[in-house]
Design a protein around this motif. Sequence first.
Motif, PDB file in Angstrom:
ATOM      1  N   GLU A   1      10.502   0.179   6.276  1.00  8.74           N
ATOM      2  CA  GLU A   1      11.175   0.316   4.233  1.00  8.74           C
ATOM      3  C   GLU A   1      10.375   1.998   4.213  1.00  8.74           C
ATOM      4  O   GLU A   1       9.230   2.303   4.594  1.00  8.74           O
ATOM      5  CB  GLU A   1      11.285  -0.370   3.350  1.00  8.74           C
ATOM      6  CG  GLU A   1      11.304  -2.107   4.713  1.00  8.74           C
ATOM      7  CD  GLU A   1      11.138  -3.282   3.449  1.00  8.74           C
ATOM      8  OE1 GLU A   1      11.907  -2.563   2.037  1.00  8.74           O
ATOM      9  OE2 GLU A   1      10.465  -4.158   3.781  1.00  8.74           O
ATOM     10  N   HIS A   2      11.121   2.386   2.930  1.00  8.24           N
ATOM     11  CA  HIS A   2      10.377   3.506   2.153  1.00  8.24           C
ATOM     12  C   HIS A   2      10.878   2.812   1.128  1.00  8.24           C
ATOM     13  O   HIS A   2      11.453   2.551   0.274  1.00  8.24           O
ATOM     14  CB  HIS A   2      11.683   4.529   3.081  1.00  8.24           C
ATOM     15  CG  HIS A   2      10.838   5.898   2.648  1.00  8.24           C
ATOM     16  ND1 HIS A   2      11.276   6.117   1.213  1.00  8.24           N
ATOM     17  CD2 HIS A   2       9.600   7.071   3.125  1.00  8.24           C
ATOM     18  CE1 HIS A   2      10.608   7.728   0.791  1.00  8.24           C
ATOM     19  NE2 HIS A   2      10.060   7.466   1.787  1.00  8.24           N
ATOM     20  N   PHE A   3       9.240   3.144   0.186  1.00  6.53           N
ATOM     21  CA  PHE A   3       9.674   3.221  -1.277  1.00  6.53           C
ATOM     22  C   PHE A   3       9.315   4.203  -1.907  1.00  6.53           C
ATOM     23  O   PHE A   3       8.472   4.951  -1.375  1.00  6.53           O
ATOM     24  CB  PHE A   3       8.908   1.940  -1.533  1.00  6.53           C
ATOM     25  CG  PHE A   3       8.455   0.988  -0.524  1.00  6.53           C
ATOM     26  CD1 PHE A   3       9.244  -0.529  -1.184  1.00  6.53           C
ATOM     27  CD2 PHE A   3       7.940   0.668   0.453  1.00  6.53           C
ATOM     28  CE1 PHE A   3       9.537  -1.156  -0.510  1.00  6.53           C
ATOM     29  CE2 PHE A   3       7.464  -0.783   1.094  1.00  6.53           C
ATOM     30  CZ  PHE A   3       8.493  -2.025   1.201  1.00  6.53           C
ATOM     31  N   GLN A   4       9.419   4.068  -3.253  1.00  9.65           N
ATOM     32  CA  GLN A   4       9.806   5.315  -3.921  1.00  9.65           C
ATOM     33  C   GLN A   4       8.982   5.003  -5.122  1.00  9.65           C
ATOM     34  O   GLN A   4       9.855   3.612  -5.618  1.00  9.65           O
ATOM     35  CB  GLN A   4      10.434   6.263  -4.302  1.00  9.65           C
ATOM     36  CG  GLN A   4      10.541   6.691  -3.186  1.00  9.65           C
ATOM     37  CD  GLN A   4      11.116   7.925  -3.648  1.00  9.65           C
ATOM     38  OE1 GLN A   4      12.823   7.940  -4.255  1.00  9.65           O
ATOM     39  NE2 GLN A   4      11.344   9.309  -3.009  1.00  9.65           N
ATOM     40  N   ARG A   5       7.715   4.926  -6.024  1.00  7.65           N
ATOM     41  CA  ARG A   5       7.368   3.711  -7.114  1.00  7.65           C
ATOM     42  C   ARG A   5       6.735   4.533  -8.109  1.00  7.65           C
ATOM     43  O   ARG A   5       5.240   5.634  -6.985  1.00  7.65           O
ATOM     44  CB  ARG A   5       6.811   2.760  -7.144  1.00  7.65           C
ATOM     45  CG  ARG A   5       5.329   2.824  -5.991  1.00  7.65           C
ATOM     46  CD  ARG A   5       5.041   1.253  -5.632  1.00  7.65           C
ATOM     47  NE  ARG A   5       3.401   1.105  -5.072  1.00  7.65           N
ATOM     48  CZ  ARG A   5       2.826   0.595  -5.531  1.00  7.65           C
ATOM     49  NH1 ARG A   5       2.947  -0.496  -6.458  1.00  7.65           N
ATOM     50  NH2 ARG A   5       1.561   0.560  -4.684  1.00  7.65           N
TER      51      ARG A   5
ATOM     52  N   PRO B   1       1.448  -1.527   0.162  1.00 11.70           N
ATOM     53  CA  PRO B   1      -0.021  -0.132   0.378  1.00 11.70           C
ATOM     54  C   PRO B   1       0.860   1.603   0.104  1.00 11.70           C
ATOM     55  O   PRO B   1       1.810   0.940   0.562  1.00 11.70           O
ATOM     56  CB  PRO B   1      -0.939  -0.258   1.504  1.00 11.70           C
ATOM     57  CG  PRO B   1      -0.530  -1.082   1.668  1.00 11.70           C
ATOM     58  CD  PRO B   1       1.017  -2.124   0.746  1.00 11.70           C
ATOM     59  N   CYS B   2       0.654   2.717  -0.767  1.00  8.89           N
ATOM     60  CA  CYS B   2       1.247   3.645  -0.752  1.00  8.89           C
ATOM     61  C   CYS B   2       0.141   4.932  -0.717  1.00  8.89           C
ATOM     62  O   CYS B   2      -1.492   4.802  -0.918  1.00  8.89           O
ATOM     63  CB  CYS B   2       1.894   3.982  -2.055  1.00  8.89           C
ATOM     64  SG  CYS B   2       2.856   2.409  -2.509  1.00  8.89           S
ATOM     65  N   LEU B   3       0.606   6.039  -0.001  1.00  4.34           N
ATOM     66  CA  LEU B   3       0.360   6.884  -0.608  1.00  4.34           C
ATOM     67  C   LEU B   3       1.402   8.588  -1.422  1.00  4.34           C
ATOM     68  O   LEU B   3       2.265   7.731  -0.985  1.00  4.34           O
ATOM     69  CB  LEU B   3       0.068   7.325   1.207  1.00  4.34           C
ATOM     70  CG  LEU B   3      -0.646   6.183   2.222  1.00  4.34           C
ATOM     71  CD1 LEU B   3      -1.143   6.925   3.293  1.00  4.34           C
ATOM     72  CD2 LEU B   3      -2.318   6.437   1.372  1.00  4.34           C
ATOM     73  N   PRO B   4       0.915   9.017  -1.929  1.00  4.48           N
ATOM     74  CA  PRO B   4       1.412  10.066  -2.589  1.00  4.48           C
ATOM     75  C   PRO B   4       2.210  11.123  -1.261  1.00  4.48           C
ATOM     76  O   PRO B   4       1.811  10.335  -0.329  1.00  4.48           O
ATOM     77  CB  PRO B   4       0.870  11.001  -3.440  1.00  4.48           C
ATOM     78  CG  PRO B   4      -1.023  10.666  -2.643  1.00  4.48           C
ATOM     79  CD  PRO B   4       0.200   9.458  -1.733  1.00  4.48           C
ATOM     80  N   ALA B   5       3.211  11.348  -2.625  1.00  3.87           N
ATOM     81  CA  ALA B   5       3.963  12.269  -1.317  1.00  3.87           C
ATOM     82  C   ALA B   5       3.737  13.400  -0.356  1.00  3.87           C
ATOM     83  O   ALA B   5       4.798  13.875   0.190  1.00  3.87           O
ATOM     84  CB  ALA B   5       5.221  12.821  -3.111  1.00  3.87           C
ATOM     85  N   TRP B   6       2.595  13.920  -1.152  1.00  3.74           N
ATOM     86  CA  TRP B   6       1.988  14.877   0.172  1.00  3.74           C
ATOM     87  C   TRP B   6       1.320  14.552   0.857  1.00  3.74           C
ATOM     88  O   TRP B   6       0.334  15.544   1.416  1.00  3.74           O
ATOM     89  CB  TRP B   6       1.342  16.026  -1.358  1.00  3.74           C
ATOM     90  CG  TRP B   6       0.566  15.556  -1.697  1.00  3.74           C
ATOM     91  CD1 TRP B   6      -0.420  15.446  -1.314  1.00  3.74           C
ATOM     92  CD2 TRP B   6       0.549  14.624  -3.107  1.00  3.74           C
ATOM     93  NE1 TRP B   6      -1.906  14.594  -2.472  1.00  3.74           N
ATOM     94  CE2 TRP B   6      -0.865  14.144  -3.409  1.00  3.74           C
ATOM     95  CE3 TRP B   6       1.229  14.515  -4.214  1.00  3.74           C
ATOM     96  CZ2 TRP B   6      -1.185  13.235  -4.539  1.00  3.74           C
ATOM     97  CZ3 TRP B   6       0.904  13.873  -5.159  1.00  3.74           C
ATOM     98  CH2 TRP B   6      -0.290  13.222  -5.529  1.00  3.74           C
TER      99      TRP B   6
ATOM    100  N   GLU C   1       3.755  14.860   9.685  1.00  2.00           N
ATOM    101  CA  GLU C   1       4.700  15.500   8.556  1.00  2.00           C
ATOM    102  C   GLU C   1       4.504  14.845   7.247  1.00  2.00           C
ATOM    103  O   GLU C   1       4.275  13.799   7.231  1.00  2.00           O
ATOM    104  CB  GLU C   1       5.990  14.431   9.344  1.00  2.00           C
ATOM    105  CG  GLU C   1       6.790  14.680  10.671  1.00  2.00           C
ATOM    106  CD  GLU C   1       7.447  16.166  10.365  1.00  2.00           C
ATOM    107  OE1 GLU C   1       7.840  16.325   9.586  1.00  2.00           O
ATOM    108  OE2 GLU C   1       7.866  16.760  11.492  1.00  2.00           O
ATOM    109  N   PRO C   2       5.304  15.423   6.530  1.00  2.00           N
ATOM    110  CA  PRO C   2       4.544  15.245   4.685  1.00  2.00           C
ATOM    111  C   PRO C   2       5.727  13.540   4.817  1.00  2.00           C
ATOM    112  O   PRO C   2       6.741  13.305   5.598  1.00  2.00           O
ATOM    113  CB  PRO C   2       5.271  16.810   4.069  1.00  2.00           C
ATOM    114  CG  PRO C   2       5.705  17.569   4.719  1.00  2.00           C
ATOM    115  CD  PRO C   2       6.058  17.534   6.360  1.00  2.00           C
ATOM    116  N   ILE C   3       4.754  12.523   4.574  1.00  2.00           N
ATOM    117  CA  ILE C   3       4.994  11.431   4.021  1.00  2.00           C
ATOM    118  C   ILE C   3       6.510  11.430   3.671  1.00  2.00           C
ATOM    119  O   ILE C   3       7.455  10.551   4.163  1.00  2.00           O
ATOM    120  CB  ILE C   3       4.485  10.381   3.408  1.00  2.00           C
ATOM    121  CG1 ILE C   3       4.873   9.144   3.547  1.00  2.00           C
ATOM    122  CG2 ILE C   3       4.267  10.789   1.746  1.00  2.00           C
ATOM    123  CD1 ILE C   3       3.652   8.036   3.225  1.00  2.00           C
ATOM    124  N   GLU C   4       6.989  12.003   2.201  1.00  2.00           N
ATOM    125  CA  GLU C   4       8.033  12.078   1.958  1.00  2.00           C
ATOM    126  C   GLU C   4       9.719  12.776   2.233  1.00  2.00           C
ATOM    127  O   GLU C   4      10.681  12.567   2.008  1.00  2.00           O
ATOM    128  CB  GLU C   4       8.659  13.028   0.483  1.00  2.00           C
ATOM    129  CG  GLU C   4       7.858  14.891   0.929  1.00  2.00           C
ATOM    130  CD  GLU C   4       6.784  14.939   1.043  1.00  2.00           C
ATOM    131  OE1 GLU C   4       6.751  16.079   0.841  1.00  2.00           O
ATOM    132  OE2 GLU C   4       5.910  13.914   0.910  1.00  2.00           O
TER     133      GLU C   4
END
Length: 79
Positions: free
Chosen positions: A47-51, A2-7, A17-20
């Motif tokens: 873990e930290h994912f960027q996709r 599961p992911c949420l966008p950068a903002w 805090e901003p997730i990024e």
Amino acid sequence: MPCLPAWTSILTPDGHEPIEKLMPGDLVLARNEHDVNAPDEARGIEEHFQRAGILLNVHVGGEVIPTTPEHAFYVVPLP
């Protein structure tokens, strides 16, 4: 995954805090995904994912929450 966008704003023990800006080891407030009545607890990010991927807009109480299709959300039934 599961992911949420950068903002997205994430609640931490020190406030939002901003997730990024969050990294593995940082604490966020979360609850047991199998118990919606569990209390929020400070948990370390593993873990930290960027996709890149598809985002859906979930509309709740006048707010829009962009998320990936597989992100879990819990809904409390209205009385």
